[in-house]
Design an enzyme around this catalytic site. Structure first.
Site, PDB file in Angstrom:
ATOM      1  N   LYS A  44       0.846  -1.192   0.000  1.00  0.00           N
ATOM      2  CA  LYS A  44       0.000   0.000   0.000  1.00  0.00           C
ATOM      3  C   LYS A  44       0.881   1.241   0.000  1.00  0.00           C
ATOM      4  CE  LYS A  44      -3.884   2.109   2.540  1.00  0.00           C
ATOM      5  NZ  LYS A  44      -4.817   1.942   3.681  1.00  0.00           N
ATOM      6  N   SER A  48      -9.832   2.509   2.797  1.00  0.00           N
ATOM      7  CA  SER A  48      -8.896   3.148   1.888  1.00  0.00           C
ATOM      8  C   SER A  48      -8.007   2.167   1.140  1.00  0.00           C
ATOM      9  CB  SER A  48      -8.014   4.121   2.671  1.00  0.00           C
ATOM     10  OG  SER A  48      -7.191   3.422   3.620  1.00  0.00           O
ATOM     11  N   SER A  68     -10.427   0.216   7.191  1.00  0.00           N
ATOM     12  CA  SER A  68      -9.847   0.299   5.853  1.00  0.00           C
ATOM     13  C   SER A  68      -9.148  -0.953   5.372  1.00  0.00           C
ATOM     14  CB  SER A  68      -8.883   1.490   5.763  1.00  0.00           C
ATOM     15  OG  SER A  68      -9.603   2.699   5.775  1.00  0.00           O
TER      16      SER A  68
END
Length: 494
Positions: free
Chosen positions: A79, A160, A184
């Site tokens: 990420k 997210s 998330s």
């Protein structure tokens, strides 16, 4: 040989160790897959050289008869909130576009030390603020799933960590890192039919992770199944002296101790999670999950978490408040974006830089956070929210007197279409209604896929555990996984 990209972490690890295929073959297969999936926009930066270097190291070690590292030759996605030495790290923002760290986050370094390679940096909601992956400066991620009822609208992969969830579901990588502030990891996992766990706050170091809300942010793994999550979590966890919130504890052998046998365990069903307007499919899946856990030997009891209804309002005071403090460092002076209009003074530069560098959702949360921390409002809002947070944590402590784990839905719906909720922030924030309470309490929680809705989209079940009981959470997740037999995957349209 079957397509190597269909294999998860455990299967790839076994194949590399036993010589069924080389780590280079694995890396080659995933690098090609990533290059063919531009339409998903899951990666901001691709790093095939990093994955290939890890593969060469693994193959060389095996050829020399040396013991292989735990993740030797396994290519993963990172990420783009984790700082990676020499590789652009943006938090999906214009503010950090072009920023190349000279240091490595603790979590990513642990993964490289375990032998993993990086396929690239994964897209996300800007500064991890969002529930649909539509706030990224580099464009939204598109879920690999499509509705089976004839609707062909592009769907949100959750947020997210939407780039991570989309990449795993589309078989672009076998596993990826995520971060979870209010859901998330878990909500995108539910939206895309994969597994993801948020460990106890402090299990994984936050050092080198671009901060959103420091008392809530927690890295965790996302993968195809529960075992792969356990393997990843072992590699990611551990004490870090550079992180003051890091827990000084040994890392348990979560994978070795995995068991779907829940005899002697009590699972609580919180009555407050039966919210008005919950789709019947979510309710039915929840009941199915209860039946699965009973079949695994667990005793199911009803419990009460009376302050649940205040969790979301409290979260959306505390998280923006911490964000406004954390993001104050992006001022155009030291690094990142700088906008300096002709003749501008220092204050003008601050304003111009932040206006250009932060997207609308980030600006909204900064404004909310600055407001609730301002003189005259701090006690009325922020202090009260922190008191509510304490009450929510106490609710969980009382619940643990009657049960060992909790079972709830992960999200109030299946994946929604891109653009369907982007004009209504409150509707978007409600996606976190089931995940936020455990985040406020710092508890481990996991989402595992349980089935499909009538449109053929994945639905997830969430297991919440006591602090430091990742093993209990993983075991309950495994029990559900074994009984759900979830094997659905998106059809390839990209």
């Amino acid at each position: 040989m079957s397509d190597l990209t269909n294999l998860g972490v455990a299967a790839l690890r076994k194949g590399i160790r036993e010589g069924d295929f080389s780590a280079k073959e694995v890396a080659d297969a995933f690098v090609v897959k990533v290059s063919q999936a531009k339409a998903l926009n899951a990666f901001i930066v691709e790093t095939p050289d990093h994955a290939m270097a890890a593969a060469r190291e693994a193959d060389s070690a095996r050829a020399a008869g040396e013991p292989l590292k735990p993740l030797a030759g396994i290519p993963i996605g990172m990420k783009d909130l984790f700082c990676t030495r020499g590789v652009q790290t943006t938090a999906a923002s214009h503010m950090l576009e072009g920023f190349t760290p000279v240091y490595e986050s603790t979590v990513s370094q642990k993964l490289w030390d375990a032998g993993a390679g990086m396929l690239g940096k994964l897209n996300l909601d800007q500064f991890a603020m969002g529930s649909s992956n539509e706030t990224s400066y580099f464009g939204n991620v598109v879920s690999p799933w499509r509705r089976a009822d004839g609707g062909n609208a592009p769907l949100a992969p959750g947020g997210s960590s939407g780039g991570s969830s989309a990449a795993i579901a589309a078989r672009l990588c076998p596993a990826a890192t995520g971060t979870d502030t209010g859901g998330s990891i878990r909500q995108p996992a539910a939206f895309t039919g994969i597994s993801g766990i948020k460990p106890t706050y402090g299990r994984c170091s936050r050092w080198g992770v671009v901060a959103f809300a420091s008392s809530l942010d927690q890295p965790g793994p996302m993968a195809r199944d529960v075992r792969d999550c356990a393997i990843m979590l072992e590699a990611m966890s551990g004490f870090d002296p550079k992180d003051a919130t890091s827990l000084k504890l040994d890392v348990p052998k979560w994978e070795d101790n995995l068991s779907g046998d829940l005899r002697g365990k009590k699972v609580g069903i919180p009555r407050e999670y039966r919210v008005d307007g919950m789709p019947s499919e979510i309710e039915a899946l929840w009941q199915q999950g209860i039946d699965w856990l009973k079949d695994a030997g667990a005793e199911v009891v009803e419990v009460s978490l009376p302050h649940t209804k205040y969790a979301l309002p409290a979260y959306y005071i505390i998280a923006p408040a911490e964000a406004s403090s954390n993001l104050a460092r992006y001022d155009g002076v030291r690094y990142g974006q700088r906008d300096l209009p002709d003749g501008a003074g220092l204050q003008d530069m601050y304003a111009a830089t932040r206006a250009a560098g932060f997207g609308p959702e980030v600006q909204r949360r900064i404004l909310i956070g600055t407001y609730v921390l301002s003189a005259g409002y701090y006690d009325a809002y922020y202090t009260q929210a922190q008191k509510v947070r304490t009450l929510i944590a106490r609710d969980f402590e009382r619940a643990w007197l009657d049960c060992d784990l909790l079972l709830t839905p992960t999200a109030p719906s299946a994946a929604f279409g891109l653009g369907e909720k982007s004009d209504d922030p409150l509707a978007m924030y409600l996606n976190d209604v089931f995940t936020v309470p455990s985040s406020l309490a710092g508890l481990p929680a996991m989402s595992v896929p349980g089935g499909l809705d009538k449109a053929g989209l994945p639905l997830g079940l969430q297991i919440i555990g006591k602090a430091l009981d990742e093993q209990g959470v993983l075991n309950a997740g495994l029990a559900i996984e074994q009984r759900a037999g979830f094997a659905a995957r998106p059809g390839q349209w990209w």
